[in-house]
Design an enzyme around this catalytic site. Structure first.
Site, PDB file in Angstrom:
ATOM      1  N   ASP A  16      -7.462  61.673  41.201  1.00  0.00           N
ATOM      2  CA  ASP A  16      -8.086  61.962  42.413  1.00  0.00           C
ATOM      3  C   ASP A  16      -9.947  61.703  42.463  1.00  0.00           C
ATOM      4  OD1 ASP A  16      -5.311  63.077  43.189  1.00  0.00           O
ATOM      5  OD2 ASP A  16      -5.773  64.778  42.233  1.00  0.00           O
ATOM      6  N   GLY A  18     -11.190  59.482  43.551  1.00  0.00           N
ATOM      7  CA  GLY A  18     -11.835  58.822  43.817  1.00  0.00           C
ATOM      8  C   GLY A  18     -11.475  56.796  44.771  1.00  0.00           C
ATOM      9  N   LYS A  19     -10.850  56.941  43.841  1.00  0.00           N
ATOM     10  CA  LYS A  19      -9.796  55.570  44.167  1.00  0.00           C
ATOM     11  C   LYS A  19     -10.282  54.964  45.382  1.00  0.00           C
ATOM     12  CE  LYS A  19      -6.463  56.977  41.360  1.00  0.00           C
ATOM     13  NZ  LYS A  19      -6.616  58.023  41.235  1.00  0.00           N
ATOM     14  N   GLY A  20      -9.134  55.447  45.996  1.00  0.00           N
ATOM     15  CA  GLY A  20      -8.901  54.494  47.340  1.00  0.00           C
ATOM     16  C   GLY A  20     -10.458  55.246  47.821  1.00  0.00           C
ATOM     17  N   LYS A  21     -11.333  55.621  48.303  1.00  0.00           N
ATOM     18  CA  LYS A  21     -12.220  55.921  48.533  1.00  0.00           C
ATOM     19  C   LYS A  21     -13.175  54.322  47.962  1.00  0.00           C
ATOM     20  CE  LYS A  21     -17.323  55.741  49.063  1.00  0.00           C
ATOM     21  NZ  LYS A  21     -18.694  56.984  49.142  1.00  0.00           N
ATOM     22  N   GLY A  43      -2.183  59.638  46.139  1.00  0.00           N
ATOM     23  CA  GLY A  43      -2.178  60.108  47.069  1.00  0.00           C
ATOM     24  C   GLY A  43      -4.004  60.095  47.143  1.00  0.00           C
ATOM     25  N   THR A  45      -7.378  58.792  49.219  1.00  0.00           N
ATOM     26  CA  THR A  45      -8.170  59.179  50.825  1.00  0.00           C
ATOM     27  C   THR A  45      -9.817  58.031  50.497  1.00  0.00           C
ATOM     28  OG1 THR A  45      -8.134  61.806  49.505  1.00  0.00           O
ATOM     29  CG2 THR A  45      -8.801  60.911  51.791  1.00  0.00           C
TER      30      THR A  45
HETATM   31  P1  GDP Z   1      -7.821  58.986  44.687  1.00  0.00           P
HETATM   32  O1  GDP Z   1      -6.995  59.824  44.722  1.00  0.00           O
HETATM   33  O2  GDP Z   1      -9.104  58.332  43.158  1.00  0.00           O
HETATM   34  O3  GDP Z   1      -7.752  57.975  45.890  1.00  0.00           O
HETATM   35  O4  GDP Z   1      -8.562  60.468  44.347  1.00  0.00           O
HETATM   36  P2  GDP Z   1      -8.360  61.714  46.123  1.00  0.00           P
HETATM   37  O5  GDP Z   1      -8.723  61.148  47.629  1.00  0.00           O
HETATM   38  O6  GDP Z   1      -7.012  61.920  45.762  1.00  0.00           O
HETATM   39  O7  GDP Z   1      -9.723  62.223  46.204  1.00  0.00           O
HETATM   40  C1  GDP Z   1     -10.998  61.931  45.913  1.00  0.00           C
HETATM   41  C2  GDP Z   1     -11.610  63.364  47.032  1.00  0.00           C
HETATM   42  O8  GDP Z   1     -13.115  62.839  46.858  1.00  0.00           O
HETATM   43  C3  GDP Z   1     -11.196  62.378  48.146  1.00  0.00           C
HETATM   44  O9  GDP Z   1     -10.857  63.946  49.425  1.00  0.00           O
HETATM   45  C4  GDP Z   1     -12.164  62.271  49.127  1.00  0.00           C
HETATM   46  O10 GDP Z   1     -12.603  61.737  50.705  1.00  0.00           O
HETATM   47  C5  GDP Z   1     -13.263  62.919  48.608  1.00  0.00           C
HETATM   48  N1  GDP Z   1     -14.598  61.917  47.705  1.00  0.00           N
HETATM   49  C6  GDP Z   1     -14.491  60.493  47.799  1.00  0.00           C
HETATM   50  N2  GDP Z   1     -16.066  60.147  46.910  1.00  0.00           N
HETATM   51  C7  GDP Z   1     -16.985  61.476  47.367  1.00  0.00           C
HETATM   52  C8  GDP Z   1     -18.025  61.344  46.864  1.00  0.00           C
HETATM   53  O11 GDP Z   1     -18.488  60.549  46.507  1.00  0.00           O
HETATM   54  N3  GDP Z   1     -18.350  62.706  47.007  1.00  0.00           N
HETATM   55  C9  GDP Z   1     -17.307  63.219  47.591  1.00  0.00           C
HETATM   56  N4  GDP Z   1     -18.267  64.528  48.266  1.00  0.00           N
HETATM   57  N5  GDP Z   1     -16.008  63.365  48.160  1.00  0.00           N
HETATM   58  C10 GDP Z   1     -15.797  62.323  47.567  1.00  0.00           C
HETATM   59  P1  IMO Z   2      -3.716  59.515  42.480  1.00  0.00           P
HETATM   60  O1  IMO Z   2      -3.346  58.487  42.304  1.00  0.00           O
HETATM   61  C1  IMO Z   2      -3.644  63.454  40.387  1.00  0.00           C
HETATM   62  C2  IMO Z   2       0.046  64.359  37.773  1.00  0.00           C
HETATM   63  C3  IMO Z   2       0.872  65.743  38.844  1.00  0.00           C
HETATM   64  C4  IMO Z   2       1.715  65.797  37.134  1.00  0.00           C
HETATM   65  C5  IMO Z   2       1.634  64.821  37.061  1.00  0.00           C
HETATM   66  C6  IMO Z   2       2.857  64.247  36.786  1.00  0.00           C
HETATM   67  O2  IMO Z   2      -3.683  60.246  43.208  1.00  0.00           O
HETATM   68  O3  IMO Z   2      -5.148  59.843  40.996  1.00  0.00           O
HETATM   69  P2  IMO Z   2       4.435  62.524  38.585  1.00  0.00           P
HETATM   70  O4  IMO Z   2       4.511  63.074  39.882  1.00  0.00           O
HETATM   71  O5  IMO Z   2       3.881  62.048  38.596  1.00  0.00           O
HETATM   72  O6  IMO Z   2       5.652  63.412  37.523  1.00  0.00           O
HETATM   73  O7  IMO Z   2       3.370  64.507  38.106  1.00  0.00           O
HETATM   74  O8  IMO Z   2       0.664  63.622  36.960  1.00  0.00           O
HETATM   75  N1  IMO Z   2      -0.574  62.852  39.181  1.00  0.00           N
HETATM   76  C7  IMO Z   2      -1.555  63.542  39.358  1.00  0.00           C
HETATM   77  N2  IMO Z   2      -2.660  63.719  39.962  1.00  0.00           N
HETATM   78  N3  IMO Z   2      -3.726  62.307  41.273  1.00  0.00           N
HETATM   79  C8  IMO Z   2      -2.386  61.801  41.096  1.00  0.00           C
HETATM   80  O9  IMO Z   2      -2.645  60.578  41.742  1.00  0.00           O
HETATM   81  C9  IMO Z   2      -1.141  61.556  40.258  1.00  0.00           C
HETATM   82  N4  IMO Z   2      -0.256  61.450  40.293  1.00  0.00           N
HETATM   83  C10 IMO Z   2       0.616  61.992  39.446  1.00  0.00           C
HETATM   84  O10 IMO Z   2       0.415  66.585  39.310  1.00  0.00           O
HETATM   85  O11 IMO Z   2       0.714  67.222  36.261  1.00  0.00           O
HETATM   86 MG    MG Z   3      -5.273  61.218  44.760  1.00  0.00          MG
END
Ligand code: GDP
Ligand code: IMO
Ligand code: MG
Length: 433
Positions: A16, A18-21, A43, A45
């Protein structure tokens, strides 16, 4: 023409970041975006034109019609979740049958894998991983055990038979765990209903080309195409180098690009490492800089730190430099990307972990004993910038204490920060150097 290299973008913390962004922002520079590991536990975003999109299995380049998106052999796929993702994209006007392809060698997450995931977590009780329960662990287990079913098997005459056989094996295991399969809901559905939707999805996804993606990728490289590999999860969730057993079941690091796409090590180019200006973690496991006070709550609220896949509260804490250095080393990061510093715009002071202390000894690397109760963090305090940075479009517009903070991190981890994200929108991205 000499062959191109595959650039990599991945997370340096617990996911999480911010990879997707960032992938969405970088996509115009690439012809192909490829996922190489993980599955719908991810997930990612994306935000643009005032709209938010969350992707689970599909690469984050999908909104750019000219970019080919590849679900590589290292990825595992739940057909029902994939169908739902596709339907959402189609409703938004995207045409995934034109710019998405899937590897024949990607393994399938069966509905019964999801039951096993739940059974194993229940069995672990207090020691549970906090899995997303998407069937990740059991599916990779079957892959390694040479029992798995793959995308390419869907077209085979004996597919249904092999499916039944594996499902029966799973139900046998579930019995030994005394797991009541009639009571458990998978994303709100009974096993039978879920299975029915999963089977129907086989037909739905027929529009998406299934191919030998390693051939496609290597041919593309030779013809001069630019490829970006998109990581899921983060380095500290890696099956080998994360805080085992509180990890996911795949290698999440740059080396996994080679096995997850069929790219040779000498074909890897830049490695972009994404990290948040603080840290978050969903699920159980060690988190040395975790905050249990108001500051932690402030990070959660201002950063909207709730899971994009499960909606769970993300645990929050300060930036951890020993962990970041470790992740940079393991991945060979060439470019750092910092996200979400804007979440701390109001903070008077910002703390950063510079070292750990374990049994009175100070160390600045990630110890095997990370689970040890005796692990303490040594924090350093930095002045906050107390200014909104979300509107900045150039480095020069950023406040001095923030620039200072960036330079401090670069020096501490010995790697340049080349992109600064100052908000969730595509446009809130500043390139440096
Ligand atoms: P990912 O799994 O690495 O793609 O990240 P997620 O989407 O799970 O979580 C990142 C969250 O932070 C999402 O809600 C993004 O929209 C948000 N986000 C990404 N970059 C920034 C940033 O620079 N500032 C803020 N405030 N939000 C960000
Ligand atoms: P993105 O790509 C954050 C965490 C779970 C749990 C552990 C194992 O959005 O960054 P699993 O479902 O793989 O058996 O869960 O890893 N986890 C993540 N935490 N971002 C993710 O993906 C995650 N994918 C799995 O919360 O602790
Ligand atoms: Mg994520």
């Amino acid at each position: 023409m000499h062959s191109m290299k595959v650039d990599v973008l991945l997370g340096l913390q617990w996911g999480d970041e911010g990879k997707g962004k960032i992938v969405d922002v970088l996509t115009p520079k690439y012809d192909i975006i490829a996922r190489f590991q993980g599955g719908p536990n991810a997930g990612h975003t994306l935000e643009f034109n005032g709209q938010k999109h969350v992707l689970h299995t599909i690469p984050s380049g999908i909104f750019h019609p000219k970019t080919i998106n590849i679900i590589g052999n290292g990825v595992i796929i739940d057909l029902k979740i994939l169908q739902e993702e596709l339907e959402k994209l189609i409703a938004k006007g995207a045409k995934p049958s034109k710019n998405l392809v899937i590897s024949k060698k990607s393994h399938l997450i069966l509905p019964s894998h999801r039951l096993l995931d739940a059974a194993y977590e229940t069995y672990k009780g207090k020691a549970k991983i906090g899995s997303t329960l998407k069937g990740i662990g059991p599916t990779y287990t079957d892959k390694t055990a040479r029992l798995g079913l793959r995308m390419g098997d869907l077209n085979m005459k004996n597919f249904k038979e092999r499916y039944q056989q594996l499902k029966e094996l799973h139900f046998g295991i579930l019995k030994t765990y005394s797991f009541d399969t009639t009571k458990h809901k998978i994303d709100g559905l009974s096993f039978e209903d879920y299975e029915q939707k999963w089977m129907q999805a086989i037909d739905f996804i027929k529009d998406i080309p299934i191919l030998d993606s390693e051939q496609f990728i290597n041919t593309s490289l030779r013809s001069g195409k630019k490829i970006l590999a998109e990581g899921a999860q983060g380095t500290l969730l890696d099956i080998d180098f994360g805080s085992y057993p509180f990890v996911t079941s795949s290698n999440t690091i740059s080396a996994a690009v080679c096995t997850g796409l069929g790219v040779a090590p000498n074909k890897i180019g830049k490695v972009y490492g994404v990290f948040k200006a603080y840290c978050t973690r969903v699920g159980s496991g060690p988190f040395p800089t975790e905050l249990f006070d108001n500051t932690g709550e402030e990070l959660r609220q201002k950063g909207h730190e709730f899971g994009a896949t499960t909606g769970r509260k993300r645990r929050c804490g300060w930036l951890d430099l020993p962990a970041l250095k470790y992740a940079i080393m393991i991945n060979g990061v060439t470019d750092l990307i910092i996200t979400k510093a804007d979440v701390m715009d109001d903070f008077d002071e910002i703390e950063v972990c510079t070292q750990y202390k374990i049994n009175e000894t100070k160390i600045d690397y990630m110890p095997y004993e990370i689970l040890d109760d005796n692990l303490e963090v040594i924090l350093e305090t930095h002045q906050g910038w107390k200014q909104t940075i979300t509107e900045a479009i150039r480095i020069k517009q950023l406040p001095f204490p923030f620039i200072n903070y960036i330079q401090y991190i670069e020096k501490a981890v010995d790697c340049p920060i080349t992109i600064v994200s100052v908000g969730p929108d595509r446009k809130q991205t500043i390139f440096r150097h």
